[in-house]
Design a protein around this motif. Structure first.
Motif, PDB file in Angstrom:
ATOM      1  N   VAL B  64      -4.157  16.704   6.470  1.00 45.99           N
ATOM      2  CA  VAL B  64      -5.603  16.864   6.353  1.00 45.99           C
ATOM      3  C   VAL B  64      -6.232  16.064   7.479  1.00 45.99           C
ATOM      4  N   ALA B  65      -7.079  16.709   8.277  1.00 47.23           N
ATOM      5  CA  ALA B  65      -7.787  15.997   9.342  1.00 47.23           C
ATOM      6  C   ALA B  65      -9.261  15.937   8.988  1.00 47.23           C
ATOM      7  N   CYS B  66      -9.841  14.727   9.110  1.00 42.06           N
ATOM      8  CA  CYS B  66     -11.262  14.542   8.866  1.00 42.06           C
ATOM      9  C   CYS B  66     -11.882  14.085  10.186  1.00 42.06           C
ATOM     10  N   PHE B  67     -12.799  14.865  10.706  1.00 40.10           N
ATOM     11  CA  PHE B  67     -13.377  14.621  12.043  1.00 40.10           C
ATOM     12  C   PHE B  67     -12.270  14.344  13.055  1.00 40.10           C
ATOM     13  N   GLY B  68     -11.227  15.154  12.965  1.00 39.20           N
ATOM     14  CA  GLY B  68     -10.150  15.092  13.937  1.00 39.20           C
ATOM     15  C   GLY B  68      -9.075  14.043  13.679  1.00 39.20           C
ATOM     16  N   GLU B  69      -9.285  13.173  12.679  1.00 44.38           N
ATOM     17  CA  GLU B  69      -8.312  12.110  12.409  1.00 44.38           C
ATOM     18  C   GLU B  69      -7.466  12.459  11.177  1.00 44.38           C
ATOM     19  N   ASP B  70      -6.168  12.255  11.288  1.00 42.40           N
ATOM     20  CA  ASP B  70      -5.264  12.474  10.158  1.00 42.40           C
ATOM     21  C   ASP B  70      -5.585  11.443   9.063  1.00 42.40           C
ATOM     22  N   ILE B  71      -5.936  11.922   7.868  1.00 45.65           N
ATOM     23  CA  ILE B  71      -6.391  10.976   6.839  1.00 45.65           C
ATOM     24  C   ILE B  71      -5.260  10.104   6.281  1.00 45.65           C
ATOM     25  N   SER B  72      -4.002  10.533   6.472  1.00 42.35           N
ATOM     26  CA  SER B  72      -2.918   9.690   5.974  1.00 42.35           C
ATOM     27  C   SER B  72      -2.714   8.491   6.915  1.00 42.35           C
ATOM     28  N   LYS B  73      -3.103   8.682   8.191  1.00 42.70           N
ATOM     29  CA  LYS B  73      -2.974   7.572   9.147  1.00 42.70           C
ATOM     30  C   LYS B  73      -4.248   6.748   9.240  1.00 42.70           C
ATOM     31  N   HIS B  74      -5.372   7.380   8.952  1.00 38.46           N
ATOM     32  CA  HIS B  74      -6.666   6.683   9.023  1.00 38.46           C
ATOM     33  C   HIS B  74      -7.428   6.846   7.724  1.00 38.46           C
ATOM     34  N   PRO B  75      -6.957   6.188   6.651  1.00 38.18           N
ATOM     35  CA  PRO B  75      -7.583   6.406   5.341  1.00 38.18           C
ATOM     36  C   PRO B  75      -9.060   6.000   5.302  1.00 38.18           C
ATOM     37  N   GLN B  76      -9.478   5.092   6.193  1.00 38.55           N
ATOM     38  CA  GLN B  76     -10.874   4.643   6.149  1.00 38.55           C
ATOM     39  C   GLN B  76     -11.837   5.763   6.526  1.00 38.55           C
ATOM     40  N   ILE B  77     -11.353   6.779   7.258  1.00 41.12           N
ATOM     41  CA  ILE B  77     -12.257   7.857   7.694  1.00 41.12           C
ATOM     42  C   ILE B  77     -12.818   8.611   6.486  1.00 41.12           C
ATOM     43  N   ILE B  78     -11.986   8.750   5.437  1.00 39.58           N
ATOM     44  CA  ILE B  78     -12.450   9.410   4.220  1.00 39.58           C
ATOM     45  C   ILE B  78     -13.381   8.478   3.440  1.00 39.58           C
ATOM     46  N   ALA B  79     -12.984   7.201   3.339  1.00 40.50           N
ATOM     47  CA  ALA B  79     -13.815   6.236   2.608  1.00 40.50           C
ATOM     48  C   ALA B  79     -15.220   6.171   3.210  1.00 40.50           C
ATOM     49  N   GLU B  80     -15.294   6.270   4.534  1.00 34.17           N
ATOM     50  CA  GLU B  80     -16.591   6.133   5.206  1.00 34.17           C
ATOM     51  C   GLU B  80     -17.439   7.396   5.142  1.00 34.17           C
ATOM     52  N   ASN B  81     -16.780   8.547   5.078  1.00 33.85           N
ATOM     53  CA  ASN B  81     -17.541   9.795   5.255  1.00 33.85           C
ATOM     54  C   ASN B  81     -17.625  10.692   4.038  1.00 33.85           C
ATOM     55  N   CYS B  82     -16.813  10.409   3.017  1.00 34.34           N
ATOM     56  CA  CYS B  82     -16.690  11.385   1.938  1.00 34.34           C
ATOM     57  C   CYS B  82     -17.175  10.832   0.603  1.00 34.34           C
ATOM     58  N   CYS B  83     -17.984  11.623  -0.079  1.00 33.18           N
ATOM     59  CA  CYS B  83     -18.374  11.304  -1.449  1.00 33.18           C
ATOM     60  C   CYS B  83     -17.819  12.403  -2.346  1.00 33.18           C
ATOM     61  N   TYR B  84     -16.855  12.043  -3.179  1.00 31.53           N
ATOM     62  CA  TYR B  84     -16.212  13.031  -4.058  1.00 31.53           C
ATOM     63  C   TYR B  84     -16.644  12.775  -5.483  1.00 31.53           C
ATOM     64  N   MET B  85     -17.221  13.774  -6.127  1.00 30.21           N
ATOM     65  CA  MET B  85     -17.598  13.669  -7.530  1.00 30.21           C
ATOM     66  C   MET B  85     -16.652  14.547  -8.338  1.00 30.21           C
ATOM     67  N   PRO B  86     -15.510  13.976  -8.775  1.00 30.08           N
ATOM     68  CA  PRO B  86     -14.541  14.784  -9.501  1.00 30.08           C
ATOM     69  C   PRO B  86     -15.057  15.149 -10.886  1.00 30.08           C
ATOM     70  N   GLU B  87     -14.442  16.177 -11.461  1.00 29.14           N
ATOM     71  CA  GLU B  87     -14.863  16.583 -12.799  1.00 29.14           C
ATOM     72  C   GLU B  87     -14.450  15.518 -13.810  1.00 29.14           C
ATOM     73  N   LYS B  88     -13.244  14.987 -13.627  1.00 32.94           N
ATOM     74  CA  LYS B  88     -12.812  13.888 -14.501  1.00 32.94           C
ATOM     75  C   LYS B  88     -13.121  12.595 -13.791  1.00 32.94           C
ATOM     76  N   HIS B  89     -13.967  11.802 -14.398  1.00 33.62           N
ATOM     77  CA  HIS B  89     -14.432  10.581 -13.732  1.00 33.62           C
ATOM     78  C   HIS B  89     -14.243   9.419 -14.689  1.00 33.62           C
ATOM     79  N   TYR B  90     -14.237   8.249 -14.118  1.00 28.21           N
ATOM     80  CA  TYR B  90     -13.911   7.081 -14.928  1.00 28.21           C
ATOM     81  C   TYR B  90     -14.972   5.993 -14.778  1.00 28.21           C
ATOM     82  N   PHE B  91     -16.223   6.380 -14.966  1.00 24.77           N
ATOM     83  CA  PHE B  91     -17.277   5.376 -14.922  1.00 24.77           C
ATOM     84  C   PHE B  91     -17.225   4.574 -16.227  1.00 24.77           C
ATOM     85  N   PRO B  92     -17.448   3.248 -16.149  1.00 21.20           N
ATOM     86  CA  PRO B  92     -17.377   2.454 -17.380  1.00 21.20           C
ATOM     87  C   PRO B  92     -18.469   2.859 -18.375  1.00 21.20           C
ATOM     88  N   ALA B  93     -18.049   3.155 -19.605  1.00 21.87           N
ATOM     89  CA  ALA B  93     -18.952   3.722 -20.604  1.00 21.87           C
ATOM     90  C   ALA B  93     -20.047   2.753 -21.035  1.00 21.87           C
TER      91      ALA B  93
END
Lengths: 122, 296
Positions: B64-93
């Protein structure tokens, strides 16, 4: 503007036709501003690219023109342009289906003519 | 030269859970600006795909490349650019909604607190309730509020309208378009509400049994398939030498779903042509039964 789209036709075409209808019926005058791509997109909950495709079609046909930084406007002469375009498709779009349905119902050409004359008298 | 406007690109992604193949050779490209719809039946692999491109889980093979960077080698690229709202979430109740929303700024650098507050009002989400007190629908709304206000370059919603009533769904669609017009970016949205959401998307992606079977604008998907109906004998003549996706017969009458351009067909007495809706096309493409009918 029409409130909802039909499912049997591309949405960008329906956007364009709906604006044309408003121009023909003088709901929007020549040289007046038409709704922006984003306004149309939000109103119909459609992708802005789809709304832009409909608007651009009318720009390419010379029916709308862009004023830089202000928005889209109706060209002068747009009414005549739309009329001549729609006259060209009138036969296929209205007469052919009319005759098809008349054939289904066994209505003769004379009866159709009588009906048209009847409407014209009113 | 690489496409500069690509935000995310997957190459030959594979993922298995034991003997079950969840994803197989998934190649997808997402532009920097665009709203993408992800359609697929339950268990088709939608959530697995979203989990992988957001770096929540890892693929067995592929990149998977995010803005040209392999996310397995540059995990921070996803942390900085991606907001994922999964269906199953674990917010403290036990946490209140407003407390959870106040963490938004820490997680997302472009987070807009005022916009989040406005969205809470628009969607009638009570910020003084705890997350655990929220109904299913309001939990979905919470994810919508957080996801939109995060203003991340890549925003991914897995089933955002699950449990929402028709009014709230409509509000989400209009808010999504408004926000996208104001701040264009990449949205990837999975949903089962195909018909009512289809017009929102630049492109639809249809996934079936772990494979991407279509990626195209909705209009393009619909432009090469149509119904033909009439007397069986006449329909049979028409569909000879054509690709037929499915057929339905009632007594002596037949309706077939045929590949081809409806606009290129000339009128033919006794035959009726009509377009499919995206929902019907989806059913024809992903329903295993219709495939069996086709083989018969």
């Amino acid at each position: 503007m029409k409130p909802e789209f039909d499912t049997d036709k591309s949405i960008y075409l329906q956007i364009a036709e709906s604006i044309e209808d408003d121009i023909l019926q003088k709901n929007i005058e020549e040289e007046a501003q038409v709704p922006s791509t984003n306004q149309l997109a939000v109103m119909y909950r459609i992708n802005p690219a789809t709304a832009a495709k409909g608007i651009n079609m009318l720009v390419n046909e010379g029916i709308l023109y862009k004023k830089r930084g202000i928005g889209m406007f109706v060209s002068s002469g747009a009414v005549e342009k739309i009329r001549s375009k729609r006259r060209a498709s009138f036969y296929d779009k209205y007469i052919v289906p009319l005759l098809d349905e008349a054939a289904n119902l066994d209505i003769s050409k004379d009866e159709i003519t009588d009906m048209i004359n009847e409407v014209r008298k009113k | 030269m690489a496409q500069v406007d690509t935000a995310l690109e997957t190459k030959k992604i594979c993922k298995s859970y034991g003997s079950i193949v969840a994803l197989e050779d998934v190649n997808l490209r997402f532009a920097e600006n665009g709203i993408y719809g992800l359609f697929g039946r339950n268990g088709a692999g939608k959530t697995t795909l979203l989990d992988i491109i957001s770096s929540r889980i890892f693929a067995d093979r592929g990149t998977v490349a995010c803005f040209g960077e392999d996310i397995s080698k540059h995990p921070q690229i996803i942390a900085e650019n991606c907001c994922y709202m999964p269906e199953k979430h674990y917010f403290p109740a036990r946490f209140k909604v407003k407390k959870l929303l106040s963490y938004g700024k820490m997680a997302f650098s472009n987070y807009d607190k005022r916009y989040a507050e406005q969205l809470c009002l628009d969607f009638t989400l009570n910020a003084d309730q705890t997350y655990g007190q929220l109904s299913r629908g309001h939990q979905s709304i919470f994810r919508i509020v957080l996801g939109l206000a995060a203003r991340a370059a890549i925003t991914i919603f897995d089933e955002p309208v699950l449990g929402l009533d028709a009014v709230a769904r409509d509000r989400f669609y209009s808010e999504l378009i408004e926000e996208y017009s104001r701040n264009p970016r990449l949205f990837i949205i999975s949903t089962h509400f195909i018909e009512e959401s289809a017009d929102l998307f630049n492109e639809a992606i249809i996934i079936k049994n772990g494979k991407v079977i279509r990626q195209a604008p909705v209009e393009a998907l619909l432009s090469n398939v149509f119904y033909v109906s009439g007397k069986s004998a006449k329909v049979d003549v028409f569909i000879q030498n054509r690709t037929v996706m499915s057929c339905q017969t009632v007594n002596d009458l037949k309706t077939a779903v045929v590949k081809g351009d409806l606009n290129a067909e000339t009128r033919s007495p006794g035959l009726r042509f009509s377009p499919l809706t995206i929902q019907k096309l989806f059913i024809h493409l992903t329903n295993d039964q219709s495939e069996q009918e086709q083989l018969r």
